[in-house]
Design an enzyme around this catalytic site. Structure first.
Site, PDB file in Angstrom:
ATOM      1  CD  GLU A  87      -5.135 -29.483  42.552  1.00 24.09           C
ATOM      2  OE1 GLU A  87      -3.962 -29.835  42.916  1.00 24.09           O
ATOM      3  OE2 GLU A  87      -5.488 -28.514  41.940  1.00 24.09           O
ATOM      4  CG  HIS A 138       1.126 -20.265  40.654  1.00 26.86           C
ATOM      5  ND1 HIS A 138       0.211 -21.163  40.748  1.00 26.86           N
ATOM      6  CD2 HIS A 138       1.864 -20.665  41.596  1.00 26.86           C
ATOM      7  CE1 HIS A 138       0.621 -22.259  41.036  1.00 26.86           C
ATOM      8  NE2 HIS A 138       1.700 -22.132  41.827  1.00 26.86           N
ATOM      9  NE  ARG A 183      -2.934 -32.567  46.052  1.00 28.32           N
ATOM     10  CZ  ARG A 183      -1.809 -33.531  45.932  1.00 28.32           C
ATOM     11  NH1 ARG A 183      -2.136 -34.866  45.781  1.00 28.32           N
ATOM     12  NH2 ARG A 183      -0.647 -33.451  46.208  1.00 28.32           N
ATOM     13  CG  HIS A 211       5.841 -21.381  46.220  1.00 27.42           C
ATOM     14  ND1 HIS A 211       5.081 -21.400  45.083  1.00 27.42           N
ATOM     15  CD2 HIS A 211       5.026 -22.138  47.129  1.00 27.42           C
ATOM     16  CE1 HIS A 211       3.968 -22.009  45.335  1.00 27.42           C
ATOM     17  NE2 HIS A 211       3.867 -22.369  46.488  1.00 27.42           N
ATOM     18  CE  LYS A 227       0.175 -31.773  49.976  1.00 29.84           C
ATOM     19  NZ  LYS A 227       1.249 -31.112  49.262  1.00 29.84           N
ATOM     20  CE  LYS A 256      -0.967 -31.392  43.140  1.00 22.63           C
ATOM     21  NZ  LYS A 256      -1.375 -30.018  43.145  1.00 22.63           N
ATOM     22  NE  ARG A 259       7.223 -49.473  29.880  1.00 20.03           N
ATOM     23  CZ  ARG A 259       7.853 -50.317  29.230  1.00 20.03           C
ATOM     24  NH1 ARG A 259       8.496 -51.123  29.940  1.00 20.03           N
ATOM     25  NH2 ARG A 259       7.962 -50.196  27.872  1.00 20.03           N
TER      26      ARG A 259
HETATM   27  N1  GLY Z   1       1.066 -28.127  47.082  1.00 26.69           N
HETATM   28  C1  GLY Z   1      -0.360 -28.396  46.856  1.00 26.69           C
HETATM   29  C2  GLY Z   1      -0.504 -29.952  46.461  1.00 26.69           C
HETATM   30  O1  GLY Z   1       0.224 -30.648  46.873  1.00 26.69           O
HETATM   31  O2  GLY Z   1      -1.689 -30.285  45.974  1.00 26.69           O
END
Ligand code: GLY
Length: 344
Positions: A224, A239, A228, A249, A214, A130, A108
């Protein structure tokens, strides 16, 4: 060395740019650490790894699968890693994605930190929490958002990167400049040769600016739901191109940015001069190859992506150089523009 922080309601994460990864031990607990890496990184750097057990995966996107997570979790159990354990990822985007996800679900959730070895992960992927794996052709569909305790970006490690990987990372750096940092854009415009020569002092400064931007975005909108989204500039078309052509990418995102730039000009967000500057900078680094996919395929793939998002498409436009704006668009508006662009 630069230290940048991401403060979210649940965590605090520190990004260290220009910190030598050979001084890594000061960031780690003395026991309970397991290193997760890939076979390429292992070959180049194993001798310099800190003295902890290593679990290595095959390099590349094919390792982003639940079966790999399951196998790694088995490896952690065999090593006796409990809730006090610490996962140290040493690798690029794929390794950090896998390790971050594993750390967030194993028992967990256990502690983790990243040594980010590719330009793409240093300027973008490893910052922001992410993580995840793919399911079939759907990328990053199983994952979480969880900040690592630290991300260490040592530009010296970029010296061993293959050229195409380096250029792919530059594409995300240019993206950051377009959407959020006009000064960064000018630095990149004016230092092409030094960048291509991988001058580490210059790279430290450029990566720091990208991470700074960032971190501001992620601190404000970790999940997001708003701001974001601007980080996805060039990614709607990109994509689809990446999926269809199987290219790296950053190269797909560069083509996506060329399209998004032309769309931004058409919508009145960018002047013709600014749009030219963006295309020029992408060409200066050989990121554009003019190989666009058939319109029918683009349409299919964008609809596919829309299903994943479960809502209308939030398309990111450049609003001048150094700023971005997100607009909800119908799929037909996006695919119609693609057809129009390809006719030119
Ligand atoms: N690569 C885009 C983000 O981290 O939101």
């Amino acid at each position: 060395m630069e230290r940048i922080f991401i403060n979210t309601p649940s965590t605090k994460s520190e990004i260290l740019v220009g910190h030598s990864w050979e001084n890594l031990s000061e960031l780690l607990p003395e026991t309970g650490v397991v290193i997760i890496t890939d076979d390429n990184i292992l070959k180049i750097y194993r001798k310099k790894f800190p003295d902890f057990p290593v679990l290595s995966v095959a390099p590349g996107e094919k390792s982003k699968q639940l079966s790999v997570i399951e196998k790694l979790a088995g490896g952690l159990l065999e090593l006796g890693i409990d809730r006090t354990g610490f996962i140290l990822a040493i690798g690029g985007g794929v390794v950090c994605d896998i390790a971050g996800f594993l750390a967030s679900v194993y028992m967990r959730g256990i502690r983790c930190g990243f040594v980010s070895t590719s330009l793409l992960s240093q300027v973008d992927a490893s910052t922001g929490g992410k993580n995840g794996v793919n399911q079939g052709s759907v990328k990053n569909i199983i994952g979480t958002i969880r900040q690592p305790e630290f991300v260490l970006c040592d530009p010296e490690m970029l010296l061993t990167l293959p050229d195409d990987e380096f250029l792919s990372g530059l594409s995300e750096l240019i993206k950051t400049a377009i959407i959020g940092d006009r000064v960064l854009f000018e630095f990149i415009e004016n230092s092409r040769d030094e960048i291509l020569n991988r001058n580490t002092e210059l790279l430290t400064m450029l990566i720091t600016r990208a991470v700074n931007f960032k971190s501001i975005v992620v601190t404000e909108d970790e999940r997001e739901t708003g701001l974001r989204r601007i980080l996805n500039f060039g990614h709607t078309y990109g994509h689809a191109i990446e999926l269809e052509r199987g290219i790296m990418h950053g190269f797909a995102v560069a083509l996506g940015m060329e399209l998004a730039t032309a769309f931004s000009k058409k919508m009145g967000y960018l002047s013709a001069d600014e749009a030219d500057r963006i295309v020029r900078i992408l060409n200066a680094f050989n990121l554009l190859d003019n190989k666009f996919i058939p319109a029918e395929d683009m349409e299919k793939l964008i609809v596919h992506d829309k299903k994943k998002a479960g809502s209308s498409i939030h398309f990111v436009f450049a609003e001048g150089i150094g700023q971005a704006v997100v607009r909800k668009m119908a799929v037909s508006e996006i695919t119609d523009f693609y057809r129009e662009f390809r006719k030119k």
